[in-house]
Design an enzyme around this catalytic site. Structure first.
Site, short mmCIF file in Angstrom:
data_model
loop_
_atom_site.label_atom_id
_atom_site.label_comp_id
_atom_site.label_asym_id
_atom_site.label_seq_id
_atom_site.Cartn_x
_atom_site.Cartn_y
_atom_site.Cartn_z
N HIS A 1 -18.58 7.68 39.10
CA HIS A 1 -18.74 7.84 40.57
C HIS A 1 -19.31 6.54 41.12
CE1 HIS A 1 -20.03 10.47 44.18
NE2 HIS A 1 -20.21 9.20 44.53
N HIS B 1 -19.18 3.46 44.38
CA HIS B 1 -18.73 2.93 45.68
C HIS B 1 -18.65 1.42 45.58
CE1 HIS B 1 -19.37 6.75 47.86
NE2 HIS B 1 -20.33 6.92 46.96
N LEU B 2 -17.45 0.88 45.80
CA LEU B 2 -17.27 -0.57 45.77
C LEU B 2 -17.05 -1.16 47.16
CD1 LEU B 2 -15.07 -1.20 42.59
CD2 LEU B 2 -17.50 -1.68 42.89
N ARG B 3 -16.79 -0.30 48.16
CA ARG B 3 -16.53 -0.77 49.54
C ARG B 3 -15.27 -1.65 49.59
NH1 ARG B 3 -20.03 3.22 50.59
NH2 ARG B 3 -22.20 2.60 50.47
N ASN C 1 -14.32 6.56 50.32
CA ASN C 1 -14.87 6.70 51.69
C ASN C 1 -15.01 5.34 52.38
OD1 ASN C 1 -17.02 6.05 49.93
ND2 ASN C 1 -18.55 7.01 51.24
N LYS D 1 -11.32 13.59 46.39
CA LYS D 1 -12.73 13.78 46.73
C LYS D 1 -12.86 14.65 47.97
CE LYS D 1 -17.18 12.92 46.84
NZ LYS D 1 -18.13 11.94 46.40
N HIS E 1 -18.62 16.51 47.00
CA HIS E 1 -19.94 16.24 47.57
C HIS E 1 -20.48 17.61 47.96
CE1 HIS E 1 -23.04 13.74 49.64
NE2 HIS E 1 -23.25 14.94 50.15
N HIS F 1 -23.17 13.96 41.73
CA HIS F 1 -24.59 13.62 41.97
C HIS F 1 -25.47 14.87 42.16
CE1 HIS F 1 -22.90 13.95 45.96
NE2 HIS F 1 -22.47 12.73 46.01
N LEU G 1 -28.00 10.46 49.63
CA LEU G 1 -27.56 11.85 49.77
C LEU G 1 -26.78 12.24 48.52
CD1 LEU G 1 -26.58 11.83 53.54
CD2 LEU G 1 -28.45 13.12 52.47
N ASP H 1 -23.11 6.77 41.55
CA ASP H 1 -23.15 6.83 43.01
C ASP H 1 -23.77 5.55 43.56
OD1 ASP H 1 -22.57 7.82 45.50
OD2 ASP H 1 -24.31 9.14 45.62
N HIS I 1 -25.39 -0.95 50.58
CA HIS I 1 -25.50 -1.12 52.04
C HIS I 1 -26.33 -2.37 52.25
CE1 HIS I 1 -24.01 2.86 53.30
NE2 HIS I 1 -24.67 3.37 52.29
N ALA J 1 -27.55 6.08 54.02
CA ALA J 1 -27.88 6.72 52.74
C ALA J 1 -27.20 5.96 51.60
CB ALA J 1 -27.41 8.16 52.74
#
Ligand code: DOR
Ligand code: ZN
Length: 344
Positions: free
Chosen positions: A14, A16-18, A41, A97, A134, A172, A217, A245, A249, A261
């Site tokens: 899980h 996030h690479l953006r 996302n 997802k 989620h 998560h 979150l 996760d 940011h 978050a």
């Protein structure tokens, strides 16, 4: 006391690479991992097969030369997703997802009518596409600390009964109730656990001042929930595996009056996990948690190559610089004393 830990090259199930400049800045931070499940996302979200393929190509281009890393792609479910969208992702994505609409970062296009998604979920079950959840309700009347527990009862359990053949990952997990729910299932359900939920609780978020870098979150919960998560992660139960996760940011987004978050853990996940598993006296279960349990649940080949962690002098990592501002690396609240062995 051991000073080295040899592990199969791990999976982060899980991540996030953006996109854009942030993707370029963070992609290399997952180089110790063989593979990762990439979250969809983005803005706009990754809702179609062609967008997934294009995003995968951007990730591969952003990885430093020689980085042996396989991004495993996912589809972002919306109220408009169709069974044909599922047909189209075969061979392109391994999972889809479910973000309940407005549950978290970039989830405004998520799902409002989860029951209405049943034909899509049935098609996923037929095609062996996993559902990643989620697991929080968004109902304003539900306290933020109860949102996972209420989701399990109101949403996830009925959904799993409606589509019994679906393989589901509760992402998560953040509470003892979530741990117990995964353990109670006979088959078809697993859970990911992050590094940060293993080392901080809500006191670390709120006592002595609000600490925005510890805001994520699902929100971190009571000390007893953290203890239940450590027991689940280290206990050898194959239904639990690692999903960081890691959610980068920049400081301007994290530290404003309405901070985003997410904890950016990619560069420190492995040292944190080694610390936690050693403290629990369960270094023997670290390898299955990182590279076996998840691969088996996903039906992926298991990594054969290895990495070596070695004990080292205490250290902390500086923020990652990006054109949009610095991204602070998650601070677990203790000095890191494990690192990847040079050349490993
Ligand atoms: O803390 C989080 N950050 N939780 C999520 O569910 C999303 C993530 C993000 O994308 O920043
Ligand atoms: Zn996430």
């Amino acid at each position: 006391m051991t000073d080295t830990i040899i592990l199969h090259r791990p999976d982060d199930l899980h991540l996030h690479l953006r996109d854009g400049a942030i993707l370029s800045a963070v992609a290399g931070q997952s180089a110790d991992f063989a593979r990762a499940i990439i979250m969809p996302n983005l803005v706009p979200p990754v809702t179609k097969a062609d967008a997934i393929a294009a995003y995968r190509a951007r990730i591969e281009a952003a990885c430093p030369a020689g980085m042996a890393f396989e991004p495993l792609m996912t589809l972002y479910l919306t109220d408009d997703t169709t069974p044909e969208d599922i047909d189209a992702i075969e061979g392109v994505a391994v999972a889809a997802k479910l973000y309940p609409a407005h549950a978290t970062t970039n989830s405004a296009s998520g799902v409002n009518d989860i029951e209405g998604l049943t034909p899509v979920l049935e098609r996923m079950a037929e095609r062996g596409i996993l559902l990643l959840v989620h697991g929080e309700v968004t109902d304003h009347s539900v306290d933020i600390f109860d949102r996972e527990a209420v989701f399990l009862e109101r949403v996830l359990d009925p959904m799993r009964r409606r589509v019994p053949g679906l393989k589901v990952v509760l992402e998560h997990i953040s509470s003892a109730v979530g741990v117990d729910y995964v353990k109670s299932a006979e088959a078809g359900l697993a859970g990911t656990i992050t590094a940060h939920h293993l080392v901080i609780d809500r006191n670390d978020l709120l006592v002595g001042g609000i600490r925005p870098y510890n805001y994520c979150l699902p929100i971190v919960k009571r000390a007893r929930d953290r203890v239940a998560l450590v027991e689940a992660a280290t206990g050898g139960d194959t239904r639990f595996f690692f999903g960081s996760d890691s959610a980068p940011h920049t400081d301007p987004k994290k530290l404003g009056p309405c901070g985003a978050a997410g904890c950016f853990t990619a560069p420190v996940s492995l040292p944190i996990l080694a610390h936690v598993f050693e403290e629990a006296d369960r270094l023997d279960t670290l390898d299955p948690f990182l590279s076996r349990n998840g691969a088996r649940f996903y039906g992926l080949p298991e990594a054969e190559t290895t990495i070596t962690l070695e004990r080292c002098a205490p250290y902390a990592l500086d923020p990652i610089e990006t054109p949009e501002g610095p991204i602070a690396v998650f601070d677990p609240g203790f000095a890191l004393t494990w690192r990847l062995a040079p050349g490993a």
